[in-house]
Design a protein around this motif. Sequence first.
Motif, mmCIF file in Angstrom:
data_model
loop_
_atom_site.group_PDB
_atom_site.id
_atom_site.type_symbol
_atom_site.label_atom_id
_atom_site.label_comp_id
_atom_site.label_asym_id
_atom_site.label_seq_id
_atom_site.Cartn_x
_atom_site.Cartn_y
_atom_site.Cartn_z
ATOM 1 N N GLN A 6 -13.365 -148.096 -22.413
ATOM 2 C CA GLN A 6 -13.442 -148.592 -23.790
ATOM 3 C C GLN A 6 -14.442 -149.731 -23.920
ATOM 4 O O GLN A 6 -15.227 -149.776 -24.867
ATOM 5 N N ASN A 7 -14.450 -150.647 -22.948
ATOM 6 C CA ASN A 7 -15.420 -151.754 -22.980
ATOM 7 C C ASN A 7 -16.849 -151.230 -23.074
ATOM 8 O O ASN A 7 -17.675 -151.703 -23.854
ATOM 9 N N GLU A 8 -17.144 -150.251 -22.249
ATOM 10 C CA GLU A 8 -18.497 -149.698 -22.188
ATOM 11 C C GLU A 8 -18.845 -148.947 -23.470
ATOM 12 O O GLU A 8 -20.004 -148.929 -23.891
ATOM 13 N N MET A 9 -17.838 -148.332 -24.085
ATOM 14 C CA MET A 9 -18.080 -147.533 -25.280
ATOM 15 C C MET A 9 -18.526 -148.398 -26.456
ATOM 16 O O MET A 9 -19.329 -147.959 -27.277
ATOM 17 N N PHE A 10 -18.019 -149.624 -26.563
ATOM 18 C CA PHE A 10 -18.426 -150.513 -27.652
ATOM 19 C C PHE A 10 -19.951 -150.660 -27.694
ATOM 20 O O PHE A 10 -20.588 -150.473 -28.730
ATOM 21 N N LYS A 11 -20.523 -151.004 -26.544
ATOM 22 C CA LYS A 11 -21.966 -151.243 -26.495
ATOM 23 C C LYS A 11 -22.749 -149.950 -26.643
ATOM 24 O O LYS A 11 -23.772 -149.897 -27.348
ATOM 25 N N LEU A 12 -22.269 -148.872 -26.013
ATOM 26 C CA LEU A 12 -22.954 -147.591 -26.086
ATOM 27 C C LEU A 12 -23.042 -147.092 -27.527
ATOM 28 O O LEU A 12 -24.101 -146.636 -27.973
ATOM 29 N N VAL A 13 -21.950 -147.184 -28.266
ATOM 30 C CA VAL A 13 -21.949 -146.703 -29.650
ATOM 31 C C VAL A 13 -22.919 -147.507 -30.508
ATOM 32 O O VAL A 13 -23.644 -146.945 -31.329
ATOM 33 N N LEU A 14 -22.961 -148.832 -30.310
ATOM 34 C CA LEU A 14 -23.898 -149.648 -31.080
ATOM 35 C C LEU A 14 -25.335 -149.258 -30.753
ATOM 36 O O LEU A 14 -26.182 -149.162 -31.653
ATOM 37 N N GLU A 15 -25.623 -149.029 -29.485
ATOM 38 C CA GLU A 15 -26.975 -148.627 -29.094
ATOM 39 C C GLU A 15 -27.347 -147.281 -29.718
ATOM 40 O O GLU A 15 -28.459 -147.095 -30.220
ATOM 41 N N ILE A 16 -26.405 -146.357 -29.712
ATOM 42 C CA ILE A 16 -26.660 -145.035 -30.295
ATOM 43 C C ILE A 16 -26.895 -145.138 -31.797
ATOM 44 O O ILE A 16 -27.832 -144.543 -32.346
ATOM 45 N N MET A 17 -26.065 -145.931 -32.484
ATOM 46 C CA MET A 17 -26.176 -146.041 -33.938
ATOM 47 C C MET A 17 -27.442 -146.769 -34.360
ATOM 48 O O MET A 17 -27.914 -146.607 -35.489
ATOM 49 N N SER A 18 -27.991 -147.575 -33.460
ATOM 50 C CA SER A 18 -29.222 -148.310 -33.793
ATOM 51 C C SER A 18 -30.426 -147.379 -33.852
ATOM 52 O O SER A 18 -31.497 -147.759 -34.320
ATOM 53 N N GLY A 19 -30.264 -146.127 -33.390
ATOM 54 C CA GLY A 19 -31.379 -145.191 -33.365
ATOM 55 C C GLY A 19 -31.592 -144.443 -34.657
ATOM 56 O O GLY A 19 -32.488 -143.593 -34.734
ATOM 57 N N ARG A 25 -18.881 -141.554 -38.376
ATOM 58 C CA ARG A 25 -18.063 -141.523 -37.162
ATOM 59 C C ARG A 25 -18.263 -140.205 -36.412
ATOM 60 O O ARG A 25 -18.383 -140.191 -35.184
ATOM 61 N N SER A 26 -18.280 -139.090 -37.163
ATOM 62 C CA SER A 26 -18.435 -137.792 -36.506
ATOM 63 C C SER A 26 -19.809 -137.676 -35.852
ATOM 64 O O SER A 26 -19.944 -137.106 -34.765
ATOM 65 N N ASP A 27 -20.851 -138.234 -36.497
ATOM 66 C CA ASP A 27 -22.180 -138.252 -35.887
ATOM 67 C C ASP A 27 -22.154 -139.011 -34.563
ATOM 68 O O ASP A 27 -22.742 -138.580 -33.564
ATOM 69 N N ALA A 28 -21.477 -140.158 -34.580
ATOM 70 C CA ALA A 28 -21.410 -140.993 -33.382
ATOM 71 C C ALA A 28 -20.698 -140.253 -32.249
ATOM 72 O O ALA A 28 -21.132 -140.298 -31.088
ATOM 73 N N LYS A 29 -19.611 -139.559 -32.568
ATOM 74 C CA LYS A 29 -18.872 -138.815 -31.553
ATOM 75 C C LYS A 29 -19.740 -137.711 -30.953
ATOM 76 O O LYS A 29 -19.777 -137.512 -29.731
ATOM 77 N N LYS A 30 -20.450 -136.975 -31.813
ATOM 78 C CA LYS A 30 -21.315 -135.892 -31.330
ATOM 79 C C LYS A 30 -22.430 -136.433 -30.457
ATOM 80 O O LYS A 30 -22.778 -135.848 -29.421
ATOM 81 N N GLU A 31 -23.024 -137.569 -30.875
ATOM 82 C CA GLU A 31 -24.160 -138.113 -30.132
ATOM 83 C C GLU A 31 -23.713 -138.682 -28.786
ATOM 84 O O GLU A 31 -24.430 -138.566 -27.786
ATOM 85 N N LYS A 74 -22.024 -148.195 -45.525
ATOM 86 C CA LYS A 74 -22.926 -147.893 -46.634
ATOM 87 C C LYS A 74 -22.203 -147.094 -47.709
ATOM 88 O O LYS A 74 -22.452 -147.245 -48.896
ATOM 89 N N LYS A 75 -21.325 -146.212 -47.273
ATOM 90 C CA LYS A 75 -20.449 -145.461 -48.157
ATOM 91 C C LYS A 75 -19.285 -144.992 -47.293
ATOM 92 O O LYS A 75 -19.253 -145.270 -46.089
ATOM 93 N N ARG A 76 -18.329 -144.323 -47.894
ATOM 94 C CA ARG A 76 -17.123 -143.970 -47.155
ATOM 95 C C ARG A 76 -17.457 -143.199 -45.874
ATOM 96 O O ARG A 76 -18.031 -142.111 -45.902
ATOM 97 N N GLY A 77 -17.094 -143.798 -44.732
ATOM 98 C CA GLY A 77 -17.272 -143.137 -43.445
ATOM 99 C C GLY A 77 -18.671 -143.148 -42.888
ATOM 100 O O GLY A 77 -18.926 -142.558 -41.835
ATOM 101 N N VAL A 78 -19.621 -143.806 -43.563
ATOM 102 C CA VAL A 78 -21.019 -143.827 -43.113
ATOM 103 C C VAL A 78 -21.453 -145.275 -42.908
ATOM 104 O O VAL A 78 -21.222 -146.128 -43.761
ATOM 105 N N TYR A 79 -22.104 -145.548 -41.775
ATOM 106 C CA TYR A 79 -22.442 -146.920 -41.389
ATOM 107 C C TYR A 79 -23.922 -147.036 -41.019
ATOM 108 O O TYR A 79 -24.583 -146.054 -40.688
ATOM 109 N N SER A 80 -24.400 -148.272 -41.062
ATOM 110 C CA SER A 80 -25.722 -148.578 -40.531
ATOM 111 C C SER A 80 -25.615 -149.873 -39.734
ATOM 112 O O SER A 80 -24.725 -150.706 -39.986
ATOM 113 N N VAL A 81 -26.495 -150.042 -38.765
ATOM 114 C CA VAL A 81 -26.477 -151.243 -37.934
ATOM 115 C C VAL A 81 -26.994 -152.419 -38.754
ATOM 116 O O VAL A 81 -28.053 -152.338 -39.385
#
Length: 299
Positions: A6-19, A25-31, A74-81
């Motif tokens: 879980q610790n590692e996932m926090f940073k990994l997800v932020l790095e992925i979303m920054s791209g 959430r579903s995009d993040a899980k797939k990526e 940004k809207k329901r269920g959608v985020y940006s860094v």
Amino acid sequence: MGIPKQNEMFKLVLEIMSGADEFSRSDAKKEVCRKLALSREEQEQITSSGVPVYESRVGWAVSWLSDAGYITRKKRGVYSVSNSGKAILERRLNLDDFIRELRKDRNARLQGLEDAVETLSGSAEMGDISPMERLDTTIKEMQEQLAYELMNSIMEIQGRDGDKFFEKIVTDLLEKMGYGKGSVTPASNDGGIDGVIKTDPLGFNPIFIQAKRYAVDHSVGRPEIQSFAGALGSVTRGAFITTSHFSTGAIEFARNYPHSDIVLIDGKKLTELMIQYNLGVSTEREILIKRIDLDYFEQ
């Protein structure tokens, strides 16, 4: 590579979303699944409640990153860094330092709640506490997270539509609590009263409700409670419910008002009651904790 902790996932997800400009959430899980090249066996590992382990960890990561302000909705269920999220990545911190900053920033933003506990971060010395204390700590954190998400859901609907929905929420809540049948008053003719609870079939002894959806740092003052008291007229019971908090003057006025019983419910108490009476939440899993029956062995 395997499923990150879980610790590692926090940073990994932020790095992925920054791209990308935005991520769901579903995009993040797939990526995460694609980037880690998770095998079918790893994808099918599930938690005790039936959720894939990697999806559960991504979900928690999104929630924590949002709480800390590293990503914004940004809207329901959608985020940006956010700028804060980009800045923390630019510092290229090692994992321990990243988690320390994440926890600090998250705690600072959870203004109305207790300090977040450290169960997910893995930094607590679990050997110092009993298994039951560990369970209590986990439950406490999950309750705090749920309360925070409830408040976000209440606040994210914009404008009058959001206010009308909040009026329905508080009326439904008092119904759930067993006070009687509730209804939202028409906006064009509510006289300052947003909802009414009929506590008997003929409506002889109603409860009037005022619902105010304010920013969490707003302080509801004495004048607003005085105005509500005036709107009660001859009605002897009223509930003023807000997403924010009450000033000392407001609390003292309600406590000492001689003509009606006025109950004040702030945002923290509101989410606690919603959880307690299962309004806007559902039960994911129930756990039975058993202990040895000493009477049986000592008879």
